[in-house]
Design an enzyme around this catalytic site. Structure first.
Site, mmCIF file in Angstrom:
data_model
loop_
_atom_site.group_PDB
_atom_site.id
_atom_site.type_symbol
_atom_site.label_atom_id
_atom_site.label_comp_id
_atom_site.label_asym_id
_atom_site.label_seq_id
_atom_site.Cartn_x
_atom_site.Cartn_y
_atom_site.Cartn_z
ATOM 1 N N TRP A 1 0.924 -1.196 -0.112
ATOM 2 C CA TRP A 1 -0.117 -0.013 -0.121
ATOM 3 C C TRP A 1 0.701 1.229 0.004
ATOM 4 C CZ3 TRP A 1 -4.274 -1.331 -1.880
ATOM 5 C CH2 TRP A 1 -4.747 -2.719 -1.428
ATOM 6 N N ASP B 1 -1.474 6.744 6.046
ATOM 7 C CA ASP B 1 -2.640 5.858 5.555
ATOM 8 C C ASP B 1 -2.824 5.217 6.899
ATOM 9 O OD1 ASP B 1 -4.104 4.024 4.771
ATOM 10 O OD2 ASP B 1 -2.748 3.397 2.984
ATOM 11 N N LYS C 1 -12.240 -1.293 7.518
ATOM 12 C CA LYS C 1 -11.394 -2.104 8.738
ATOM 13 C C LYS C 1 -12.174 -1.860 10.169
ATOM 14 C CE LYS C 1 -8.041 -2.613 5.566
ATOM 15 N NZ LYS C 1 -8.299 -3.148 4.157
HETATM 16 C C1 LIG Z 1 -3.199 -0.149 4.693
HETATM 17 C C2 LIG Z 1 -4.216 -0.112 3.284
HETATM 18 N N1 LIG Z 1 -4.053 1.103 2.678
HETATM 19 C C3 LIG Z 1 -4.972 1.198 1.495
HETATM 20 C C4 LIG Z 1 -5.718 0.278 1.166
HETATM 21 C C5 LIG Z 1 -6.605 0.351 0.005
HETATM 22 O O1 LIG Z 1 -7.883 0.628 0.219
HETATM 23 P P1 LIG Z 1 -9.043 0.977 -0.700
HETATM 24 O O2 LIG Z 1 -9.287 -0.368 -1.052
HETATM 25 O O3 LIG Z 1 -10.216 1.665 0.094
HETATM 26 O O4 LIG Z 1 -8.968 1.954 -1.754
HETATM 27 C C6 LIG Z 1 -5.989 -0.906 2.183
HETATM 28 C C7 LIG Z 1 -6.764 -2.073 1.784
HETATM 29 O O5 LIG Z 1 -6.882 -3.028 2.157
HETATM 30 C C8 LIG Z 1 -5.053 -0.938 3.213
HETATM 31 O O6 LIG Z 1 -5.035 -1.983 3.948
HETATM 32 MG MG LIG Z 2 0.564 -3.829 3.416
#
Ligand SMILES: Cc1ncc(COP(=O)(O)O)c(C=O)c1O
Ligand SMILES: [Mg+2]
Ligand SMILES: Cc1ncc(COP(=O)(O)O)c(C=O)c1O
Ligand SMILES: [Mg+2]
Ligand SMILES: [Mg+2]
Ligand SMILES: [Mg+2]
Lengths: 356, 356
Positions: B99, B166, B190
């Site tokens: 991510w 994030d 989550k």
């Molecule tokens: C730490 C983290 N950042 C970003 C995301 C991406 O999120 P989204 O699917 O809402 O774009 C996730 C998804 O699991 C995540 O766990």
């Molecule tokens: Mg990760």
């Protein structure tokens, strides 16, 4: 008292959609878990997405070579994604209302924008007819139904370039010839489901022609390659959309829906024309929306506006207040609105007339 | 059989959230209408949005000068909106997982990107500690919890520039010092609610410093000025988030939650360390996530992976399969996961060990 839901969006949904979504909010597909708490990559949710896409293709007779996506961001994010992905250097926009203007604004980042016509001169109460679309425009953008102003383009236009259509407030209300469009998009929250899902139908070969680097999430290819699962889709919203699609197919699809929508709109406009207290804001019958019926108090009866609003509310009518840019009233009578509710509104109008 | 929901996201939600959302899917706030079919501008829904924002501010002790938004697009769209709005010319990124890498990629459209450190050399199984943040960077971007790799930054770092975090997978799991961040964002799916809503906490005075023209929907000012109602928010998703916030406050807020989360994580890591069949993928205790506990079969027992998966499934454990980039298992034990479910998993592991 029975409530009649005339909200413009989010708006009335079939009982079936509400019941099924309520059930799935606690137990989805026999998992014992909520549809809100299962992985979007679980086989149960992947089946939801696949079925929703398949039903959109079936109901709208989407030809080969088009992708169907369920995204986030609303129609407003598509205002930006459309030119980002499809505008090389010149785009044409038909300006039939506030949403059309907002769509056009986003295209200006990407090149020359031609406003082919606008009905702003009459507060958007008609659809311009005699306009020319430059043959070298990458596309003509239209807003098929103008939710705020109560006008609608009820046929697929013939123009010399591909069209992009914002069909947020009339998709699934009639059959459409998808082949005429490079892109169709709609926020779900009128004829499809709750807000939070955006339906996009896009012609694959229209993509990758701009030479532009597109940020990942704004690139339709990202979502096409990942079957709308590049990132987490709005799972409960897509689930609810699927229920409406199932309901729609069961009702006979968009062909059957068009008949009922014509019947409902004809009934209501006839009453507006007949009733001495009210006038529709859109004079030309051919431009009148079947989805959002806008009207004001007739000349001489302006002072009764507040009283009618209260009277209608007391009779269970909800969401009739017009958008602030038009005033008066707006009865949104989307697919899920039964003829009985339209009749109930007509009765209220007639009763109000009898009292005055 | 009782199901124990270990999905990584969308993931377990409080019973309260599920029940309230199911009820509101058919009758919202006594309107007789579904929360999916009332206007986002109705007083009933505006109250939902206002209360959700107020609770986020209260629970996280958000200082004056910050705005709280509920947007669409997921954390993935924030990967782009963060640099679009906050990066003048140079940004620093700490790369602790997939991510984080995806977030960093979007910053590259806007200027110089400095990767201050990466744990890619060990498949992201640790949090880099000794790194330097350029004092002239506009911000340092961090991913506080690495959902896929099971590492977590459990304190608010001290760095010479503002942070953007994030916090998709650990927001509300502990108190945070919001003042250290120019922006915090999280996909709701989550610890907060269903997918379809994205929480953004942003420092107002950090905005408008780039000189850049930002497309309407990507501009945080658009959403701040319109209280997250520039366009239609994902109403049912925001409603569900509000229910979780109410539940969280009732449980004692993030301070109480942190205690329970430490207890749950300690129990599970202790069993992983003790049990001869399993090992955590993250060696250093201080780097181990309290939200996503990743583990694999111990040396010599690799062949038992499939059997354990089937055994656990037969005992009602759901969503334990690790992400394909790590393999093995991942037990996601978010706020809504009761200690009893963690204990149930521990019992299953112990029973499996006894059988071998
Ligand atoms: C730490 C983290 N950042 C970003 C995301 C991406 O999120 P989204 O699917 O809402 O774009 C996730 C998804 O699991 C995540 O766990
Ligand atoms: Mg990760
Ligand atoms: C025709 C039309 N286009 C666009 C929009 C904006 O949609 P969204 O709120 O999903 O961005 C609306 C919303 O009512 C609409 O009616
Ligand atoms: Mg309009
Ligand atoms: Mg009349
Ligand atoms: Mg061990």
């Amino acid at each position: 008292m029975k409530k009649h839901n005339f909200y413009a969006g989010p708006s009335i949904l079939p009982e079936f959609t509400k019941q099924k979504t309520a059930e799935a909010a606690v137990d989805f597909a026999g998992t014992g878990l909520s549809v809100m708490e299962v992985s979007h990559r679980s086989k149960e949710f992947v089946a939801v997405m696949d079925e929703a896409v398949a039903l959109v293709k079936e109901l709208l007779k989407v030809p080969e070579g088009y992708s169907v996506l369920f995204l986030q961001g609303g129609a407003s994010l598509s205002f930006l994604m459309a030119p980002y992905n499809l505008m090389k250097s010149k785009a044409a926009y038909l300006v039939t209302g506030s949403w059309a203007s907002k769509a056009m604004k986003e295209a200006k980042y990407f090149g020359e924008v031609v406003e082919v016509a606008s009905s702003k001169d009459k507060n958007f109460n008609y659809i311009p007819k005699a306009f020319e679309v430059p043959a070298d425009a990458d596309y003509l953008h239209i807003t098929t139904n103008n939710t705020i102003f109560g006008t609608e383009i009820k046929t697929d236009l013939d123009v010399p370039v591909p069209m992009i259509a914002d069909m947020s407030s009339d998709i699934f209300s009639r059959p459409i010839d998808v082949a005429k469009y490079d892109m169709i998009y709609a926020g779900a929250q009128k004829n499809l489901g709750p807000s939070g899902a955006t339906l996009v139908i896009i012609k694959d070969e229209a993509l990758d022609k701009t030479g532009r680097t597109i940020p990942t999430m704004l690139d339709f290819q990202t979502h096409i390659k990942n079957d709308s699962m590049f990132n987490t889709p709005s799972t409960i919203a897509v689930y609810a959309c699927l229920q409406t699609l199932i309901w729609l197919k069961d009702k006979g699809g968009v062909e059957a829906m068009e008949k009922i929508n014509i019947e409902k709109a004809d009934l209501l406009y006839a009453e507006l024309d007949r009733n001495k207290l009210f006038v529709p804001t859109v004079p030309a019958a051919e431009d009148r929306s079947r989805m959002n019926v806008t009207f004001v108090m007739a000349e001489g009866y302006e002072a009764l506006e507040k009283e009618f609003n209260e009277f209608a509310t007391s009779k269970g009518m909800i969401g009739l207040k017009g958008h602030r840019s038009v005033g008066g009233f707006r009865a949104s009578i989307y697919n899920a609105m039964p003829v009985e509710s339209v009749q109930a509104l007509i009765d209220v109008m007639a009763e109000f007339e009898a009292n005055h």
